[in-house]
Design a protein around this motif. Structure first.
Motif, PDB file in Angstrom:
ATOM      1  N   MET A   1      -4.267   1.638  -7.098  1.00  0.00           N
ATOM      2  CA  MET A   1      -4.095   1.405  -5.678  1.00  0.00           C
ATOM      3  C   MET A   1      -4.748   0.075  -5.331  1.00  0.00           C
ATOM      4  N   ASN A   2      -3.958  -0.823  -4.763  1.00  0.00           N
ATOM      5  CA  ASN A   2      -4.490  -2.101  -4.309  1.00  0.00           C
ATOM      6  C   ASN A   2      -4.949  -1.964  -2.867  1.00  0.00           C
ATOM      7  N   ASN A  33      -2.182   2.442   8.828  1.00  0.00           N
ATOM      8  CA  ASN A  33      -3.307   3.208   8.291  1.00  0.00           C
ATOM      9  C   ASN A  33      -4.261   2.302   7.537  1.00  0.00           C
ATOM     10  N   CYS A  34      -5.543   2.639   7.589  1.00  0.00           N
ATOM     11  CA  CYS A  34      -6.544   1.853   6.888  1.00  0.00           C
ATOM     12  C   CYS A  34      -7.710   2.742   6.492  1.00  0.00           C
ATOM     13  N   ILE A  43      -7.060  -2.010   3.713  1.00  0.00           N
ATOM     14  CA  ILE A  43      -5.717  -1.486   3.944  1.00  0.00           C
ATOM     15  C   ILE A  43      -5.060  -1.247   2.590  1.00  0.00           C
ATOM     16  N   PRO A  44      -4.672  -0.010   2.305  1.00  0.00           N
ATOM     17  CA  PRO A  44      -3.972   0.268   1.049  1.00  0.00           C
ATOM     18  C   PRO A  44      -2.587  -0.387   1.050  1.00  0.00           C
ATOM     19  N   LEU A  48       0.819  -0.678   3.872  1.00  0.00           N
ATOM     20  CA  LEU A  48       1.572  -1.877   4.247  1.00  0.00           C
ATOM     21  C   LEU A  48       3.053  -1.690   3.944  1.00  0.00           C
ATOM     22  N   GLU A  49       3.359  -1.108   2.787  1.00  0.00           N
ATOM     23  CA  GLU A  49       4.752  -0.856   2.424  1.00  0.00           C
ATOM     24  C   GLU A  49       5.404   0.128   3.394  1.00  0.00           C
ATOM     25  N   ASN A  50       4.680   1.196   3.732  1.00  0.00           N
ATOM     26  CA  ASN A  50       5.214   2.181   4.675  1.00  0.00           C
ATOM     27  C   ASN A  50       5.456   1.565   6.038  1.00  0.00           C
TER      28      ASN A  50
END
Length: 63
Positions: A1-2, A33-34, A43-44, A48-50
C-alpha cells in the motif's frame, strides 16, 4: 500500500492538476479518505484511485 502526503498526492499522483488546498478541502468534506497519524495526513493510493473513479469520466480500455 502506497501512502502519500497531501503535497505528494498533488505533485506525484495528480501531476499538480489538483492543488494542495483542494485536496485539503476534499479531506475536510469527507470526499477523500485519509489516515491521520498525529497531525500528519496520509492518503492511501487506493483512496485516490477510488476518488478518481467516482468523480472523473475515465474510460479504461482493454489492451
Amino acid at each position: 500500500m502506497n501512502l502519500y502526503t497531501v503535497r505528494e498526492a498533488s505533485e506525484l499522483y495528480f501531476n499538480k492538476n489538483i492543488s494542495v488546498s483542494h485536496i485539503y478541502n476534499l479531506i475536510r468534506s469527507k470526499s477523500l479518505n485519509c489516515i491521520y497519524i498525529g497531525h500528519k495526513i496520509l492518503i492511501p493510493e487506493e483512496a485516490l484511485e477510488n476518488y478518481c473513479k467516482a468523480n472523473f469520466n475515465i474510460k479504461q480500455e482493454n489492451l
